[in-house]
Design a protein around this motif. Structure first.
Motif, PDB file in Angstrom:
ATOM      1  N   THR A  69      43.420  -7.141 -12.379  1.00 62.10           N
ATOM      2  CA  THR A  69      42.698  -6.611 -13.548  1.00 62.10           C
ATOM      3  C   THR A  69      41.319  -7.256 -13.668  1.00 62.10           C
ATOM      4  OG1 THR A  69      44.853  -6.574 -14.592  1.00 62.10           O
ATOM      5  CG2 THR A  69      42.979  -6.107 -16.013  1.00 62.10           C
ATOM      6  N   VAL A  70      41.238  -8.577 -13.485  1.00 61.85           N
ATOM      7  CA  VAL A  70      39.937  -9.263 -13.576  1.00 61.85           C
ATOM      8  C   VAL A  70      38.998  -8.749 -12.491  1.00 61.85           C
ATOM      9  CG1 VAL A  70      38.873 -11.526 -13.894  1.00 61.85           C
ATOM     10  CG2 VAL A  70      41.346 -11.339 -13.884  1.00 61.85           C
ATOM     11  N   LEU A  71      39.566  -8.575 -11.293  1.00 65.17           N
ATOM     12  CA  LEU A  71      38.756  -8.091 -10.181  1.00 65.17           C
ATOM     13  C   LEU A  71      38.219  -6.688 -10.494  1.00 65.17           C
ATOM     14  CD1 LEU A  71      37.687  -8.661  -7.339  1.00 65.17           C
ATOM     15  CD2 LEU A  71      39.803  -7.744  -6.416  1.00 65.17           C
ATOM     16  N   GLN A  72      39.100  -5.848 -11.031  1.00 62.95           N
ATOM     17  CA  GLN A  72      38.667  -4.478 -11.377  1.00 62.95           C
ATOM     18  C   GLN A  72      37.545  -4.497 -12.407  1.00 62.95           C
ATOM     19  OE1 GLN A  72      42.169  -2.352 -12.562  1.00 62.95           O
ATOM     20  NE2 GLN A  72      42.734  -1.940 -10.441  1.00 62.95           N
ATOM     21  N   GLU A  73      37.701  -5.357 -13.385  1.00 57.22           N
ATOM     22  CA  GLU A  73      36.659  -5.472 -14.437  1.00 57.22           C
ATOM     23  C   GLU A  73      35.320  -5.879 -13.820  1.00 57.22           C
ATOM     24  OE1 GLU A  73      39.302  -7.130 -18.044  1.00 57.22           O
ATOM     25  OE2 GLU A  73      37.374  -8.155 -17.753  1.00 57.22           O
ATOM     26  N   ALA A  74      35.396  -6.882 -12.934  1.00 58.30           N
ATOM     27  CA  ALA A  74      34.164  -7.369 -12.283  1.00 58.30           C
ATOM     28  C   ALA A  74      33.532  -6.259 -11.446  1.00 58.30           C
ATOM     29  CB  ALA A  74      34.480  -8.587 -11.425  1.00 58.30           C
ATOM     30  N   GLU A  75      34.391  -5.496 -10.746  1.00 59.12           N
ATOM     31  CA  GLU A  75      33.889  -4.397  -9.905  1.00 59.12           C
ATOM     32  C   GLU A  75      33.236  -3.302 -10.746  1.00 59.12           C
ATOM     33  OE1 GLU A  75      36.663  -4.589  -5.902  1.00 59.12           O
ATOM     34  OE2 GLU A  75      36.807  -2.840  -7.192  1.00 59.12           O
ATOM     35  N   GLN A  76      33.878  -2.988 -11.875  1.00 64.58           N
ATOM     36  CA  GLN A  76      33.321  -1.936 -12.747  1.00 64.58           C
ATOM     37  C   GLN A  76      31.921  -2.311 -13.229  1.00 64.58           C
ATOM     38  OE1 GLN A  76      36.313  -1.422 -15.743  1.00 64.58           O
ATOM     39  NE2 GLN A  76      37.579  -0.169 -14.383  1.00 64.58           N
ATOM     40  N   GLU A  77      31.799  -3.550 -13.643  1.00 60.71           N
ATOM     41  CA  GLU A  77      30.499  -4.037 -14.128  1.00 60.71           C
ATOM     42  C   GLU A  77      29.459  -3.985 -12.977  1.00 60.71           C
ATOM     43  OE1 GLU A  77      29.295  -4.798 -16.951  1.00 60.71           O
ATOM     44  OE2 GLU A  77      27.519  -5.980 -16.423  1.00 60.71           O
ATOM     45  N   TYR A  78      29.904  -4.413 -11.797  1.00 60.00           N
ATOM     46  CA  TYR A  78      29.027  -4.413 -10.620  1.00 60.00           C
ATOM     47  C   TYR A  78      28.545  -2.982 -10.324  1.00 60.00           C
ATOM     48  CZ  TYR A  78      27.790  -4.917  -5.644  1.00 60.00           C
ATOM     49  OH  TYR A  78      27.154  -4.885  -4.427  1.00 60.00           O
ATOM     50  N   CYS A  79      29.484  -2.025 -10.342  1.00 62.07           N
ATOM     51  CA  CYS A  79      29.135  -0.628 -10.022  1.00 62.07           C
ATOM     52  C   CYS A  79      28.167  -0.071 -11.057  1.00 62.07           C
ATOM     53  CB  CYS A  79      30.386   0.253  -9.960  1.00 62.07           C
ATOM     54  SG  CYS A  79      31.481  -0.188  -8.610  1.00 62.07           S
ATOM     55  N   LYS A  80      28.375  -0.462 -12.311  1.00 59.34           N
ATOM     56  CA  LYS A  80      27.497   0.027 -13.378  1.00 59.34           C
ATOM     57  C   LYS A  80      26.040  -0.423 -13.137  1.00 59.34           C
ATOM     58  CE  LYS A  80      28.178  -1.256 -17.733  1.00 59.34           C
ATOM     59  NZ  LYS A  80      29.084  -1.781 -18.735  1.00 59.34           N
ATOM     60  N   ARG A  81      25.890  -1.647 -12.638  1.00 59.77           N
ATOM     61  CA  ARG A  81      24.546  -2.212 -12.462  1.00 59.77           C
ATOM     62  C   ARG A  81      23.865  -1.766 -11.157  1.00 59.77           C
ATOM     63  NH1 ARG A  81      24.489  -7.168 -11.186  1.00 59.77           N
ATOM     64  NH2 ARG A  81      22.668  -7.877 -12.296  1.00 59.77           N
TER      65      ARG A  81
END
Ligand SMILES: Cc1ncc(COP(=O)(O)O)c(C=O)c1O
Length: 448
Positions: free
Chosen positions: A5-17
Motif C-alpha cells: 500500500t505504501v509503495l502504491q501511494e508513493a507510485e501514485q504521487e510519482y506518476c502525478k508529478r
C-alpha cells in the motif's frame, strides 16, 4: 500487504508529478526494449526523462527540480555543466573531436594520473570502466601466463563476460554452491568462462588464501574494489587490503584495484587513502569530466605488454580512445579535484551520514548507513554490512519506497540506496536532503 500500500501511494504521487516522463517512456518502448538503454538506471513504474542538469540540480521534462545525490553513479563529481569544464570543452570542440592520431592532451591527462595514483606508472585510455577492467585482466593473464581470476562476491566491474558472476547472487551460494563457485548474473555468458572465475566474500582474506592454496597455479589476478560500490559502499576492514597484497606477492599473481568509483575518495584514489598499492588499477567516471571514459594503468613492466613497438604486444584499440573532448574535460575535472576539494567532500559526507543516522535512530528503524568519504549507502540491516551476504535484508522492499518517496521530495538517489556528493554542493543542500530523508523515515516507521 501494508508495504504494498505504501509503495502504491508513493507510485501514485510519482506518476502525478511526472506525466510527461510517462508519455516519453511510452514512445521509447516502441524503439528500445523496455524503453530503456541502461539497465541499472531503470526503475518501476518508469524512469524520469531529464531535461537538463546544472550544478547540483537536475530538472525533469515536467519541470520538477531534484538535488542530485547520485551524480551519474559517482561520475559527476563536480555536478552538471560545470563552467570551468565547459569552457575548456567548448574551446576544444572547435578543433575537431577525434582523429586516428595522438593529441597532446592524452599525455597531459596520463601525466596527471601517473603523478597522483601511487600504483600507476603508466596508463592507457579506453571508453568505459568495463573496458578498463577487461584490459587489466587481459594484461594480468598475459603477464602471468595463467587463465583464472579471483573476484569478490557482490563486486561489480562492468559488463564483460569474465566479471558477470556473483554480483547479486542472493542466497544461492548457501544452498547449491561451494563458497567460491561463480554464479552467473546473466544468461549469454558461456559456461566455459566460469571455469576461470573464483569467488570470495569481500573482507575475507582467508577465503582468498584458501582458493590460492588449492588453485594458485591457475590464478592470474585478484580483482577487487577497495571499497565495494554497487554492493553498497562497503569499506575494507583494517588489514584486509594489506593481506590481499601479501597473498598476491606470495603467489606471484597481480593485485588489481577497480577504482572506477573509488578514485573519487582521494586525489590518489582509495589506494592512497588505505596505503596499499596494487599492480594494476582500473579507473573511469570522474577522469572524463562527464564524457565517456575508462583507463587502466600500473607497473611499467606489466604495461610494457602494450608497447606496439614490441613484437607480440597486446593490442588495445578503440575508435574514441583518448578523444579530445574526454581528455580536455578530464584534465579540467582533475584540476578541480585538489586536496581541498576532497576535504570538503569528506566534511559534507560526514554531515549527511550524521543526519541520516540520527533519523534512523529517532524512528528506531532496522537500518544502517555505510560511508567512505563522499560515498554513502542506506541499508535495511541493523548493522552496517561488511560483505555482500550481510546486505541481504528481509526489509528489502523498503528501499523502493524510500527511493520513490525521496524523488517525490526532490532528492535524486539510486534505487538501491546509494548516495554520493559533488563538489558544488553546499551545507544547505545536505540539510535539505536530511530533512527529506527524515520525513521519509518517519513515514515508513509506521509500517516496519
Ligand atoms: C567499480 C566499477 N567498475 C566498473 C564499472 C563499469 O564502468 P562503465 O559503466 O563505465 O563501463 C563500474 C560502473 O559503475 C563500477 O562501478
Amino acid at each position: 500487504m501494508v508495504l504494498q500500500t505504501v509503495l502504491q501511494e508513493a507510485e501514485q504521487e510519482y506518476c502525478k508529478r511526472t506525466e510527461k516522463s510517462r508519455k516519453l517512456y511510452e514512445v521509447a518502448q516502441r524503439v528500445m526494449p523496455g524503453g530503456d538503454t541502461r539497465t541499472i538506471a531503470f526503475f518501476k513504474p518508469y524512469p524520469l526523462t531529464m531535461d537538463r542538469g546544472s550544478g547540483p540540480r537536475l530538472y525533469d521534462v515536467d519541470g520538477n527540480k531534484y538535488s542530485d545525490f547520485l551524480n551519474n553513479y559517482t561520475a559527476m563529481i563536480h555536478g552538471h555543466a560545470h563552467p570551468y569544464i565547459l569552457r575548456h570543452v567548448k574551446t576544444a570542440l572547435g578543433l575537431g573531436t577525434a582523429y586516428a592520431a595522438a593529441i597532446v592532451e592524452q599525455s597531459q591527462l596520463a601525466a596527471i594520473l601517473c603523478k597522483r595514483i601511487p600504483g600507476v606508472e603508466q596508463v592507457r585510455f579506453c571508453n568505459s570502466g568495463t573496458e578498463a577492467t577487461m584490459f587489466a585482466l587481459r594484461a594480468a593473464r598475459a603477464f602471468t601466463g595463467r587463465p583464472a581470476i579471483i573476484k569478490m562476491e557482490g563486486g561489480y566491474h562492468g559488463t564483460h563476460d569474465a566479471v558477470e558472476f556473483s554480483i547479486a547472487p542472493g542466497n544461492a551460494r548457501d544452498k547449491n554452491h561451494l563458497a567460491w563457485a561463480p554464479i552467473p548474473d546473466t544468461r549469454g555468458v558461456p559456461e566455459s568462462v566460469a571455469r576461470d572465475v573464483y569467488i570470495a566474500p569481500f573482507n575475507d582474506a582467508g577465503a582468498v588464501e584458501e582458493i590460492l592454496q588449492q588453485k594458485g597455479e591457475e590464478i592470474a589476478a585478484i580483482l577487487v574494489e577497495p571499497v565495494m560500490g554497487v554492493a553498497g559502499v562497503i569499506p575494507p576492514q583494517p588489514g584486509y587490503l594489506q593481506e590481499l597484497r601479501r597473498l598476491a606477492d606470495q603467489y606471484g599473481i597481480l593485485l588489481i584495484f577497480d577504482e572506477v568509483q573509488t578514485y573519487r575518495l582521494d586525489t590518489g584514489g582509495a589506494q592512497r587513502r588505505f596505503g596499499v598499492t596494487p599492480d594494476l588499477t582500473a579507473i573511469g567516471k570522474i577522469i572524463g569530466g562527464g564524457f565517456p571514459v575508462g583507463a587502466f594503468g600500473g607497473r611499467s613492466d606489466v604495461m610494457a605488454l602494450f608497447d606496439p613497438r614490441q613484437s607480440g604486444c597486446l593490442s588495445q584499440s578503440g575508435t574514441f580512445n583518448g578523444n579530445r573532448a574526454t581528455m580536455v574535460a578530464g584534465i579540467a575535472s582533475m584540476e578541480l579535484l585538489n586536496e581541498q576539494a576532497i576535504t570538503r567532500l569528506e566534511e559534507l559526507g560526514l554531515r549527511l551520514e550524521t543526519g541520516m543516522v540520527s533519523a534512523i535512530r529517532r524512528y528506531a528503524l532496522p537500518a544502517s548507513v555505510t560511508r567512505v568519504g563522499s560515498m554513502l549507502n542506506l541499508h535495511f540491516t541493523e548493522h552496517p554490512p561488511a560483505d555482500y551476504t550481510s546486505t541481504i535484508s528481509p526489509h528489502k522492499g523498503l528501499s523502493k519506497v524510500v527511493h520513490l518517496e525521496l524523488l517525490n521530495r526532490g532528492i535524486f538517489t539510486a534505487p538501491r540506496g546509494m548516495w554520493n556528493l559533488s563538489t558544488v554542493m553546499e551545507e544547505a543542500d545536505i540539510d535539505q536532503a536530511i530533512d527529506a530523508f527524515t520525513d521519509v523515515m518517519s513515514k515508513i516507521s509506521r509500517f516496519v
